[in-house]
Design a protein around this motif. Structure first.
Motif, PDB file in Angstrom:
ATOM      1  N   CYS A 128       3.616  -3.199   3.464  1.00  0.00           N
ATOM      2  CA  CYS A 128       3.611  -4.286   2.483  1.00  0.00           C
ATOM      3  C   CYS A 128       3.681  -5.632   3.189  1.00  0.00           C
ATOM      4  N   HIS A 129       3.213  -6.620   2.466  1.00  0.00           N
ATOM      5  CA  HIS A 129       3.209  -8.006   2.941  1.00  0.00           C
ATOM      6  C   HIS A 129       4.033  -8.832   1.959  1.00  0.00           C
ATOM      7  N   ARG A 130       5.019  -9.516   2.479  1.00  0.00           N
ATOM      8  CA  ARG A 130       5.907 -10.318   1.638  1.00  0.00           C
ATOM      9  C   ARG A 130       5.384 -11.749   1.571  1.00  0.00           C
ATOM     10  N   SER A 131       5.152 -12.220   0.375  1.00  0.00           N
ATOM     11  CA  SER A 131       4.476 -13.504   0.191  1.00  0.00           C
ATOM     12  C   SER A 131       5.346 -14.693   0.589  1.00  0.00           C
ATOM     13  N   THR A 132       6.662 -14.557   0.453  1.00  0.00           N
ATOM     14  CA  THR A 132       7.540 -15.716   0.679  1.00  0.00           C
ATOM     15  C   THR A 132       7.592 -16.153   2.132  1.00  0.00           C
ATOM     16  N   ASP A 133       7.485 -15.192   3.055  1.00  0.00           N
ATOM     17  CA  ASP A 133       7.606 -15.539   4.469  1.00  0.00           C
ATOM     18  C   ASP A 133       6.560 -14.864   5.350  1.00  0.00           C
ATOM     19  N   PHE A 151      -1.944   1.444  11.454  1.00  0.00           N
ATOM     20  CA  PHE A 151      -2.412   0.765  10.247  1.00  0.00           C
ATOM     21  C   PHE A 151      -2.056  -0.719  10.335  1.00  0.00           C
ATOM     22  N   THR A 152      -2.937  -1.550   9.771  1.00  0.00           N
ATOM     23  CA  THR A 152      -2.693  -2.991   9.721  1.00  0.00           C
ATOM     24  C   THR A 152      -3.003  -3.492   8.323  1.00  0.00           C
ATOM     25  N   ILE A 153      -2.061  -4.200   7.739  1.00  0.00           N
ATOM     26  CA  ILE A 153      -2.267  -4.810   6.425  1.00  0.00           C
ATOM     27  C   ILE A 153      -2.558  -6.290   6.624  1.00  0.00           C
ATOM     28  N   TYR A 154      -3.506  -6.798   5.870  1.00  0.00           N
ATOM     29  CA  TYR A 154      -3.743  -8.233   5.880  1.00  0.00           C
ATOM     30  C   TYR A 154      -4.400  -8.623   4.572  1.00  0.00           C
ATOM     31  N   ARG A 155      -4.291  -9.888   4.248  1.00  0.00           N
ATOM     32  CA  ARG A 155      -4.795 -10.357   2.966  1.00  0.00           C
ATOM     33  C   ARG A 155      -5.665 -11.588   3.167  1.00  0.00           C
ATOM     34  N   ASP A 156      -6.653 -11.716   2.312  1.00  0.00           N
ATOM     35  CA  ASP A 156      -7.573 -12.854   2.314  1.00  0.00           C
ATOM     36  C   ASP A 156      -7.370 -13.566   0.985  1.00  0.00           C
ATOM     37  N   SER A 157      -6.684 -14.701   1.029  1.00  0.00           N
ATOM     38  CA  SER A 157      -6.368 -15.405  -0.210  1.00  0.00           C
ATOM     39  C   SER A 157      -7.614 -15.938  -0.905  1.00  0.00           C
ATOM     40  N   TRP A 160       0.852  -1.192   0.000  1.00  0.00           N
ATOM     41  CA  TRP A 160       0.000   0.000   0.000  1.00  0.00           C
ATOM     42  C   TRP A 160       0.883   1.235   0.000  1.00  0.00           C
ATOM     43  N   PHE A 161       0.498   2.195  -0.822  1.00  0.00           N
ATOM     44  CA  PHE A 161       1.246   3.429  -0.982  1.00  0.00           C
ATOM     45  C   PHE A 161       0.271   4.600  -0.931  1.00  0.00           C
ATOM     46  N   ARG A 162       0.815   5.778  -0.758  1.00  0.00           N
ATOM     47  CA  ARG A 162      -0.036   6.955  -0.847  1.00  0.00           C
ATOM     48  C   ARG A 162       0.732   8.080  -1.509  1.00  0.00           C
ATOM     49  N   GLN A 163      -0.015   8.926  -2.192  1.00  0.00           N
ATOM     50  CA  GLN A 163       0.597  10.014  -2.937  1.00  0.00           C
ATOM     51  C   GLN A 163      -0.463  11.014  -3.362  1.00  0.00           C
ATOM     52  N   VAL A 164      -0.112  12.265  -3.325  1.00  0.00           N
ATOM     53  CA  VAL A 164      -0.916  13.299  -3.965  1.00  0.00           C
ATOM     54  C   VAL A 164      -0.020  14.010  -4.968  1.00  0.00           C
ATOM     55  N   PRO A 165      -0.611  14.645  -5.964  1.00  0.00           N
ATOM     56  CA  PRO A 165       0.206  15.350  -6.965  1.00  0.00           C
ATOM     57  C   PRO A 165       1.166  16.333  -6.326  1.00  0.00           C
ATOM     58  N   TYR A 212      -6.322  -5.880   2.514  1.00  0.00           N
ATOM     59  CA  TYR A 212      -6.967  -4.819   3.267  1.00  0.00           C
ATOM     60  C   TYR A 212      -5.933  -3.958   3.980  1.00  0.00           C
ATOM     61  N   LEU A 213      -6.291  -2.719   4.185  1.00  0.00           N
ATOM     62  CA  LEU A 213      -5.494  -1.831   5.018  1.00  0.00           C
ATOM     63  C   LEU A 213      -6.438  -1.217   6.040  1.00  0.00           C
ATOM     64  N   GLN A 214      -6.364  -1.713   7.253  1.00  0.00           N
ATOM     65  CA  GLN A 214      -7.178  -1.172   8.336  1.00  0.00           C
ATOM     66  C   GLN A 214      -6.440   0.019   8.935  1.00  0.00           C
ATOM     67  N   MET A 215      -7.122   1.141   8.998  1.00  0.00           N
ATOM     68  CA  MET A 215      -6.497   2.379   9.471  1.00  0.00           C
ATOM     69  C   MET A 215      -7.294   2.898  10.657  1.00  0.00           C
TER      70      MET A 215
END
Length: 121
Positions: free
Chosen positions: A50-55, A68-74, A36-41, A80-83
């Motif tokens: 970020c979540h690394r798939s290998t480990d 913030f918490t990142i988690y994924r539902d395969s 997950w990233f964020r940016q404005v002009p 998801y990014l819970q903020m």
């Protein structure tokens, strides 16, 4: 074709919460790192988590650590990014991205269209 679709952004008061979603298709979800990233002009893009798939290791930027918490539902191919405890400085456009070796500082290959988060003080 790889597709990433973010949703869940909106307007929230400072101290409030939001959950962003990133729905993925067109690739083997579990093989890829998710970020997950964020940016404005006019501002530099900031990698926030970020979540690394290998480990299954997870990384957070200092600016969001503990909030913030990142988690994924395969099964749903969704990340998801819970903020929580949002601050005005969290106002930004939020993007998800995927890459085979993206997390934490590698190459990110595909991007979603972004979702706006606005935190009012």
């Amino acid at each position: 074709e790889v597709q990433l679709v973010e949703s869940g952004g909106g307007l929230v008061q400072a101290g409030g919460s939001l959950r962003l979603s990133c729905s993925a298709s067109g690739f083997t979800f579990d093989d890829y790192d998710i970020g997950w990233f964020r940016q404005v002009p006019g501002k530099e893009r900031e990698g926030i988590s970020c979540h690394r798939s290998t480990d299954d290791k997870i990384f957070y930027a200092d600016s969001v650590q503990g909030r913030f918490t990142i988690y994924r539902d395969s099964a749903k191919k969704t990340t998801y990014l819970q903020m929580i405890n949002l601050k005005s400085e969290d106002t930004d456009v939020y993007y998800c991205s995927v890459g085979l070796f993206g997390c934490p500082r590698g190459r990110w290959e595909n991007w979603g269209q972004g979702t706006q988060v606005t935190v009012s003080s």
